[in-house]
Write a protein that holds these residues in place. Structure first.
Motif, mmCIF file in Angstrom:
data_model
loop_
_atom_site.group_PDB
_atom_site.id
_atom_site.type_symbol
_atom_site.label_atom_id
_atom_site.label_comp_id
_atom_site.label_asym_id
_atom_site.label_seq_id
_atom_site.Cartn_x
_atom_site.Cartn_y
_atom_site.Cartn_z
ATOM 1 N N MET A 84 0.858 -1.146 0.000
ATOM 2 C CA MET A 84 0.000 0.000 0.000
ATOM 3 C C MET A 84 0.918 1.226 0.000
ATOM 4 O O MET A 84 1.927 1.254 0.697
ATOM 5 C CB MET A 84 -0.883 -0.076 1.253
ATOM 6 N N LEU A 85 0.565 2.199 -0.811
ATOM 7 C CA LEU A 85 1.330 3.445 -0.886
ATOM 8 C C LEU A 85 0.636 4.488 -0.019
ATOM 9 O O LEU A 85 -0.573 4.679 -0.111
ATOM 10 C CB LEU A 85 1.402 3.927 -2.334
ATOM 11 N N ILE A 86 1.394 5.126 0.833
ATOM 12 C CA ILE A 86 0.841 6.122 1.750
ATOM 13 C C ILE A 86 1.516 7.457 1.479
ATOM 14 O O ILE A 86 2.754 7.556 1.445
ATOM 15 C CB ILE A 86 1.078 5.720 3.219
ATOM 16 N N TYR A 87 0.716 8.483 1.270
ATOM 17 C CA TYR A 87 1.235 9.836 1.112
ATOM 18 C C TYR A 87 0.708 10.647 2.280
ATOM 19 O O TYR A 87 -0.499 10.804 2.451
ATOM 20 C CB TYR A 87 0.771 10.453 -0.215
ATOM 21 N N GLU A 88 1.611 11.127 3.115
ATOM 22 C CA GLU A 88 1.206 11.838 4.322
ATOM 23 C C GLU A 88 2.246 12.892 4.669
ATOM 24 O O GLU A 88 3.447 12.601 4.705
ATOM 25 C CB GLU A 88 1.068 10.823 5.462
ATOM 26 N N ASP A 89 1.807 14.108 4.899
ATOM 27 C CA ASP A 89 2.689 15.223 5.258
ATOM 28 C C ASP A 89 3.812 15.404 4.242
ATOM 29 O O ASP A 89 4.970 15.646 4.588
ATOM 30 C CB ASP A 89 3.281 15.026 6.659
ATOM 31 N N GLY A 90 3.477 15.243 2.955
ATOM 32 C CA GLY A 90 4.463 15.445 1.903
ATOM 33 C C GLY A 90 5.455 14.310 1.737
ATOM 34 O O GLY A 90 6.415 14.432 0.978
ATOM 35 N N LYS A 91 5.264 13.212 2.421
ATOM 36 C CA LYS A 91 6.180 12.077 2.332
ATOM 37 C C LYS A 91 5.439 10.840 1.817
ATOM 38 O O LYS A 91 4.268 10.646 2.099
ATOM 39 C CB LYS A 91 6.801 11.762 3.693
ATOM 40 N N VAL A 92 6.164 10.018 1.083
ATOM 41 C CA VAL A 92 5.607 8.782 0.538
ATOM 42 C C VAL A 92 6.257 7.604 1.252
ATOM 43 O O VAL A 92 7.467 7.570 1.449
ATOM 44 C CB VAL A 92 5.876 8.668 -0.986
ATOM 45 N N SER A 93 5.426 6.648 1.645
ATOM 46 C CA SER A 93 5.946 5.417 2.241
ATOM 47 C C SER A 93 5.098 4.250 1.750
ATOM 48 O O SER A 93 4.022 4.429 1.196
ATOM 49 C CB SER A 93 5.918 5.493 3.771
ATOM 50 N N THR A 94 5.605 3.048 1.932
ATOM 51 C CA THR A 94 4.847 1.852 1.573
ATOM 52 C C THR A 94 4.646 1.008 2.822
ATOM 53 O O THR A 94 5.434 1.063 3.769
ATOM 54 C CB THR A 94 5.574 1.013 0.502
ATOM 55 N N LYS A 95 3.566 0.245 2.805
ATOM 56 C CA LYS A 95 3.237 -0.616 3.932
ATOM 57 C C LYS A 95 2.533 -1.845 3.375
ATOM 58 O O LYS A 95 1.710 -1.739 2.459
ATOM 59 C CB LYS A 95 2.305 0.141 4.884
ATOM 60 N N ARG A 96 2.847 -3.005 3.898
ATOM 61 C CA ARG A 96 2.185 -4.239 3.466
ATOM 62 C C ARG A 96 0.727 -4.191 3.907
ATOM 63 O O ARG A 96 0.411 -3.929 5.062
ATOM 64 C CB ARG A 96 2.880 -5.438 4.083
ATOM 65 N N TYR A 97 -0.188 -4.451 2.954
ATOM 66 C CA TYR A 97 -1.625 -4.408 3.236
ATOM 67 C C TYR A 97 -2.051 -5.595 4.092
ATOM 68 O O TYR A 97 -2.854 -5.479 4.991
ATOM 69 C CB TYR A 97 -2.406 -4.375 1.920
ATOM 70 N N TRP A 98 -1.530 -6.771 3.789
ATOM 71 C CA TRP A 98 -1.803 -7.947 4.605
ATOM 72 C C TRP A 98 -0.623 -8.893 4.531
ATOM 73 O O TRP A 98 0.237 -8.780 3.676
ATOM 74 C CB TRP A 98 -3.092 -8.651 4.195
ATOM 75 N N ASP A 99 -0.621 -9.844 5.428
ATOM 76 C CA ASP A 99 0.434 -10.838 5.467
ATOM 77 C C ASP A 99 -0.238 -12.205 5.588
ATOM 78 O O ASP A 99 -0.862 -12.506 6.599
ATOM 79 C CB ASP A 99 1.365 -10.590 6.658
ATOM 80 N N ILE A 100 -0.127 -12.998 4.546
ATOM 81 C CA ILE A 100 -0.783 -14.300 4.524
ATOM 82 C C ILE A 100 0.192 -15.367 5.014
ATOM 83 O O ILE A 100 1.322 -15.450 4.541
ATOM 84 C CB ILE A 100 -1.250 -14.644 3.098
ATOM 85 N N SER A 101 -0.269 -16.158 5.949
ATOM 86 C CA SER A 101 0.542 -17.260 6.443
ATOM 87 C C SER A 101 0.251 -18.511 5.614
ATOM 88 O O SER A 101 -0.902 -18.881 5.407
ATOM 89 C CB SER A 101 0.204 -17.547 7.909
ATOM 90 N N PHE A 102 1.295 -19.147 5.119
ATOM 91 C CA PHE A 102 1.134 -20.374 4.353
ATOM 92 C C PHE A 102 1.549 -21.592 5.187
ATOM 93 O O PHE A 102 1.905 -22.625 4.640
ATOM 94 C CB PHE A 102 1.941 -20.306 3.053
ATOM 95 N N ALA A 103 1.466 -21.457 6.489
ATOM 96 C CA ALA A 103 1.808 -22.564 7.382
ATOM 97 C C ALA A 103 0.815 -23.699 7.186
ATOM 98 O O ALA A 103 -0.375 -23.488 6.948
ATOM 99 C CB ALA A 103 1.788 -22.090 8.828
ATOM 100 N N HIS A 104 1.281 -24.918 7.286
ATOM 101 C CA HIS A 104 0.435 -26.095 7.132
ATOM 102 C C HIS A 104 -0.508 -26.170 8.330
ATOM 103 O O HIS A 104 -0.077 -26.335 9.465
ATOM 104 C CB HIS A 104 1.317 -27.348 7.053
ATOM 105 N N THR A 105 -1.815 -26.033 8.073
ATOM 106 C CA THR A 105 -2.790 -26.020 9.172
ATOM 107 C C THR A 105 -3.811 -27.142 9.071
ATOM 108 O O THR A 105 -4.698 -27.240 9.899
ATOM 109 C CB THR A 105 -3.550 -24.684 9.212
#
Length: 55
Positions: free
Chosen positions: A1-22
């Motif tokens: 996800m791209l975030i623009y805040e206070d004149g600065k751009v940053s990225t952040k993971r929207y979600w994190d999927i676990s592929f652990a054997h369940t």
């Protein structure tokens, strides 16, 4: 996800999927469970809010 805040751009993971054997089922049971879940999900989404009658 791209975030623009206070004149600065940053990225952040929207979600994190676990592929652990369940699942501890054997393959046949897992296939049957998956088929049942897909059929149920489809059935629910095919329901109409109003009755349908062919013309």
């Amino acid at each position: 996800m791209l975030i623009y805040e206070d004149g600065k751009v940053s990225t952040k993971r929207y979600w994190d999927i676990s592929f652990a054997h369940t699942c501890n089922d054997d393959e046949a049971t897992a296939v049957e469970r998956t088929r049942h879940l897909l059929e149920e999900a489809t059935r629910i989404r095919l329901m109409s809010e109003v009755p349908w009658a062919p013309s």
